[in-house]
Motif scaffolding. Structure first.
Motif, mmCIF file in Angstrom:
data_model
loop_
_atom_site.group_PDB
_atom_site.id
_atom_site.type_symbol
_atom_site.label_atom_id
_atom_site.label_comp_id
_atom_site.label_asym_id
_atom_site.label_seq_id
_atom_site.Cartn_x
_atom_site.Cartn_y
_atom_site.Cartn_z
ATOM 1 N N SER A 133 1.016 -1.023 -0.430
ATOM 2 C CA SER A 133 -0.106 0.122 0.133
ATOM 3 C C SER A 133 1.239 1.103 -0.191
ATOM 4 C CB SER A 133 -1.035 -0.199 1.347
ATOM 5 O OG SER A 133 -0.198 0.288 2.278
ATOM 6 N N ALA A 134 1.760 1.328 0.731
ATOM 7 C CA ALA A 134 2.797 2.622 -0.155
ATOM 8 C C ALA A 134 3.747 2.339 -0.150
ATOM 9 C CB ALA A 134 3.617 2.679 2.069
ATOM 10 N N PHE A 135 4.034 1.538 -0.794
ATOM 11 C CA PHE A 135 5.445 0.721 -2.148
ATOM 12 C C PHE A 135 4.544 1.813 -2.758
ATOM 13 C CE2 PHE A 135 7.438 -1.116 -4.983
ATOM 14 C CZ PHE A 135 8.585 -0.613 -5.088
ATOM 15 N N LEU A 136 3.915 1.233 -3.457
ATOM 16 C CA LEU A 136 3.286 1.348 -4.638
ATOM 17 C C LEU A 136 2.095 2.844 -4.950
ATOM 18 C CD1 LEU A 136 0.788 -1.929 -5.681
ATOM 19 C CD2 LEU A 136 3.196 -1.301 -6.382
ATOM 20 N N ASN A 137 2.189 3.497 -3.931
ATOM 21 C CA ASN A 137 1.338 4.624 -3.265
ATOM 22 C C ASN A 137 2.766 5.972 -3.733
ATOM 23 O OD1 ASN A 137 -0.664 6.729 -2.643
ATOM 24 N ND2 ASN A 137 1.271 7.572 -1.032
ATOM 25 N N THR A 138 3.897 5.674 -3.520
ATOM 26 C CA THR A 138 4.946 6.156 -3.657
ATOM 27 C C THR A 138 5.423 5.586 -4.930
ATOM 28 O OG1 THR A 138 5.644 6.616 -1.217
ATOM 29 C CG2 THR A 138 7.135 6.555 -2.878
ATOM 30 N N LEU A 139 5.440 4.551 -5.510
ATOM 31 C CA LEU A 139 5.940 4.003 -6.394
ATOM 32 C C LEU A 139 4.979 4.675 -7.965
ATOM 33 C CD1 LEU A 139 7.962 2.778 -8.814
ATOM 34 C CD2 LEU A 139 5.755 1.242 -8.995
ATOM 35 N N PHE A 140 3.824 5.215 -7.694
ATOM 36 C CA PHE A 140 2.618 5.260 -8.647
ATOM 37 C C PHE A 140 2.773 7.117 -8.347
ATOM 38 C CE2 PHE A 140 0.010 1.686 -8.386
ATOM 39 C CZ PHE A 140 0.912 0.213 -9.505
ATOM 40 N N PHE A 141 3.144 7.368 -7.321
ATOM 41 C CA PHE A 141 3.006 9.033 -7.421
ATOM 42 C C PHE A 141 3.810 9.956 -7.967
ATOM 43 C CE2 PHE A 141 3.541 12.546 -5.397
ATOM 44 C CZ PHE A 141 2.205 13.214 -5.062
ATOM 45 N N MET A 142 4.826 9.467 -7.493
ATOM 46 C CA MET A 142 6.210 9.864 -8.271
ATOM 47 C C MET A 142 5.980 9.787 -9.279
ATOM 48 S SD MET A 142 7.720 11.824 -5.726
ATOM 49 C CE MET A 142 9.229 11.911 -6.629
ATOM 50 N N SER A 143 5.568 8.482 -9.984
ATOM 51 C CA SER A 143 6.314 8.306 -11.947
ATOM 52 C C SER A 143 4.756 9.253 -12.320
ATOM 53 C CB SER A 143 5.185 6.661 -11.463
ATOM 54 O OG SER A 143 6.669 5.635 -11.573
ATOM 55 N N ALA A 144 3.945 9.629 -11.822
ATOM 56 C CA ALA A 144 2.751 9.840 -12.087
ATOM 57 C C ALA A 144 3.827 11.929 -12.696
ATOM 58 C CB ALA A 144 2.089 10.139 -11.587
ATOM 59 N N ASN A 163 19.384 12.578 -12.136
ATOM 60 C CA ASN A 163 18.680 11.713 -13.079
ATOM 61 C C ASN A 163 17.383 11.391 -12.518
ATOM 62 O OD1 ASN A 163 18.913 9.379 -11.357
ATOM 63 N ND2 ASN A 163 21.035 9.535 -12.328
ATOM 64 N N VAL A 164 16.533 11.110 -12.900
ATOM 65 C CA VAL A 164 15.492 10.482 -12.066
ATOM 66 C C VAL A 164 15.547 9.346 -11.218
ATOM 67 C CG1 VAL A 164 12.710 9.408 -12.736
ATOM 68 C CG2 VAL A 164 14.258 11.064 -14.523
ATOM 69 N N ILE A 165 16.145 8.818 -11.122
ATOM 70 C CA ILE A 165 16.579 7.708 -10.114
ATOM 71 C C ILE A 165 16.398 8.432 -8.608
ATOM 72 C CG2 ILE A 165 17.535 5.555 -8.924
ATOM 73 C CD1 ILE A 165 17.108 4.500 -12.075
ATOM 74 N N ALA A 166 17.651 8.722 -9.097
ATOM 75 C CA ALA A 166 18.761 10.103 -7.330
ATOM 76 C C ALA A 166 17.313 10.630 -7.210
ATOM 77 C CB ALA A 166 19.768 11.062 -8.541
ATOM 78 N N PHE A 167 16.420 11.907 -7.651
ATOM 79 C CA PHE A 167 15.931 12.946 -7.736
ATOM 80 C C PHE A 167 15.035 12.114 -7.248
ATOM 81 C CE2 PHE A 167 11.428 14.572 -8.136
ATOM 82 C CZ PHE A 167 11.609 15.294 -7.652
ATOM 83 N N VAL A 168 14.053 11.339 -7.354
ATOM 84 C CA VAL A 168 12.917 10.173 -6.528
ATOM 85 C C VAL A 168 13.231 9.487 -5.630
ATOM 86 C CG1 VAL A 168 11.511 7.950 -6.404
ATOM 87 C CG2 VAL A 168 11.946 9.528 -8.750
ATOM 88 N N CYS A 169 14.923 9.271 -5.002
ATOM 89 C CA CYS A 169 14.962 9.192 -4.163
ATOM 90 C C CYS A 169 15.555 9.420 -2.960
ATOM 91 C CB CYS A 169 16.438 7.832 -4.124
ATOM 92 S SG CYS A 169 16.035 6.344 -5.087
ATOM 93 N N GLY A 170 16.118 11.023 -3.251
ATOM 94 C CA GLY A 170 16.215 11.998 -2.218
ATOM 95 C C GLY A 170 14.845 12.332 -2.117
#
Length: 208
Positions: A133-144, A163-170
């Protein structure tokens, strides 16, 4: 065509989860502030609805969560600084970015719980559903966020050349980790309690 029908107890539980979600969304109860961190628990009622009522229940509560998130873009029930900026850039894309990830998350959680129960016990299935629930929420929200607004000057400034991965993680940082841990523990505890109280349908085992 197969239809989904809720019994009285499930309808009551759906109403309760929706009410809890609204309460959490519009009060500090849905957030735990630890210094600069803001950890949300709003996905937990969605996970509980998905566990007890399947994909339809998860989708309904996910849609409620998504709508409350979007309304905060225009100052209803609180204000999201990022949401307000995204709404000014493009209100339609802001709605998609805020609503669709939560709706999709709730829908998928129902299938995840059903699938897990074919191969493991209810408690483990609840734990996995809570984590997702938390993982997919973060994944979908940040991807969108990246897909819909990645080319805007606002997002380019936030990304700061990363880059995108570094931005999302940070960007999500330890917040996401804390949300996943809390959602896993709480959903597991509540889910197994509801199972013992017969609010969760009996599992269907895979055919031999």
């Amino acid at each position: 065509m197969k239809t989904t029908k809720f019994n009285t107890s499930q309808l009551v539980l759906l109403g309760l989860m929706t009410a809890i979600l609204l309460l959490m969304a519009y009060t500090p109860l849905g957030y735990l502030n630890i210094g600069p961190l803001a950890i949300t628990f709003n996905m937990i009622p969605v996970a509980i609805a998905a566990i007890t009522m399947g994909p339809v229940g998860g989708a309904i509560t996910g849609a409620v969560f998504g709508m409350t998130s979007f309304l905060q873009c225009i100052g209803v029930g609180g204000t999201s600084a990022m949401g307000a900026i995204l709404f000014d850039i493009n209100p339609i894309l802001a709605f998609i970015q805020r609503f669709v990830p939560r709706f999709l998350d709730g829908l998928l959680l129902g299938y995840i719980f059903r699938g897990m129960r074919r191969f493991t016990n209810t408690y483990v299935s609840c734990l996995v559903t809570g984590f997702c629930s938390a993982f997919l929420n973060t994944l979908f929200f940040m991807s969108a966020l990246v897909l819909l607004f990645g080319n805007t000057s606002y997002m380019q400034e936030l990304m700061g050349g990363k880059n995108v991965i570094a931005f999302v993680c940070g960007f999500v940082g330890i917040n996401a980790v804390c949300e996943m841990v809390s959602a896993t523990i709480i959903t597991g505890a509540v889910g197994i309690a509801l199972y013992k109280a017969h609010f969760v349908p009996a599992p269907k085992r895979a055919a031999a």
